[in-house]
Design a protein around this motif. Structure first.
Motif, PDB file in Angstrom:
ATOM      1  N   GLU A   1      -6.981   0.151  -1.831  1.00  0.00           N
ATOM      2  CA  GLU A   1      -6.200   0.706  -0.721  1.00  0.00           C
ATOM      3  C   GLU A   1      -6.908   0.459   0.608  1.00  0.00           C
ATOM      4  OE1 GLU A   1      -4.188   4.819  -0.880  1.00  0.00           O
ATOM      5  OE2 GLU A   1      -6.040   5.176   0.245  1.00  0.00           O
ATOM      6  N   VAL A  52       0.811  -1.217   0.000  1.00  0.00           N
ATOM      7  CA  VAL A  52       0.000   0.000   0.000  1.00  0.00           C
ATOM      8  C   VAL A  52       0.849   1.274   0.000  1.00  0.00           C
ATOM      9  CG1 VAL A  52      -0.296   0.391   2.497  1.00  0.00           C
ATOM     10  CG2 VAL A  52      -2.194   0.866   0.926  1.00  0.00           C
ATOM     11  N   GLN A  92      -8.955   7.533   3.892  1.00  0.00           N
ATOM     12  CA  GLN A  92      -9.792   6.965   2.828  1.00  0.00           C
ATOM     13  C   GLN A  92     -11.166   7.629   2.762  1.00  0.00           C
ATOM     14  OE1 GLN A  92      -7.590   4.675   4.675  1.00  0.00           O
ATOM     15  NE2 GLN A  92      -6.400   5.208   2.846  1.00  0.00           N
TER      16      GLN A  92
END
Length: 213
Positions: A68, A55, A107
């Motif tokens: 991700e 990642v 995220q």
């Protein structure tokens, strides 16, 4: 599995000094006679470190936000089951460099993924586990990158991304004021450490009777 130890997470934008401060916190607690396990996310296990390598690899610049997210969640599920829960059950204090709030900030706020989707995935990864205390090291991204530059895939993201991440962390701190303690990461290392030690002392005092510290 009943939790007996204390779970403390360190959060913050890139370059906030989390690694330095969490290591200092671990040393401080050990000197106070507290059993400590120091971990990082993603990482801390063989599976987690493999996820971390993927990642954060700079050449994986076309990784999708959903891919991700799933890598972070996979690493979290492993470290919770393999390291965190067993340590807490033994009465060990666990200090973790990043946890669920980083996923929400990076995220969710940073990448723009649906927050309900993130929370659903996070629940699978962590189960009922929640931090007892989250120390948020807050610093403007422009100042932070003057300290460290940009090295891995996450650090190389546009400045606007990191600004959104910072706003996400501060929003989370506002939503969960009882759990979060926000500290100014622009302070000197020594001054910042003293503020964090003060928060640790509150945890020691609050658990002294029940845990026999």
């Amino acid at each position: 599995m009943k939790k007996k130890g204390i779970f403390i997470t360190f959060e913050g934008p890139e370059g906030s000094g989390k690694t330095t401060q969490i290591q200092a916190a671990a040393v401080y607690l050990k000197k106070r006679g507290v059993p400590v396990l120091l971990l990082r996310e993603p990482g801390g296990t063989t599976v987690g470190e493999a996820c971390r390598a993927i990642v954060l690899e700079a050449r994986h610049k076309h990784m999708s936000p959903r891919a991700e997210l799933l890598l972070y969640l996979a690493a979290r599920a492993q470290i919770v089951d393999e390291k965190i829960l067993p340590a807490l059950a033994k009465g060990t204090w666990v200090l973790c460099d990043r946890f669920e709030d980083s996923t929400r900030a990076y995220q969710g706020y940073g990448r723009g993924l649906d927050k309900k989707m993130i929370d659903a995935g996070s629940l699978i990864a962590r189960g009922k586990l929640q931090p007892d205390l989250t120390i948020l090291l807050d610093i403007p991204p422009r100042l932070a990158f003057k300290r460290i530059g940009r090295r891995d895939r996450m650090e190389k993201a546009p400045l606007a991304f990191h600004e959104r991440v910072r706003r996400g962390f501060l929003d989370l701190a506002h939503r969960y004021p009882r759990r979060f303690k926000v500290v100014d990461a622009a302070l000197s290392k020594e001054a910042l450490a003293l503020k964090i030690f003060s928060e640790l002392e509150k945890q020691i005092a609050g658990r002294k009777g029940s845990h026999g510290l």
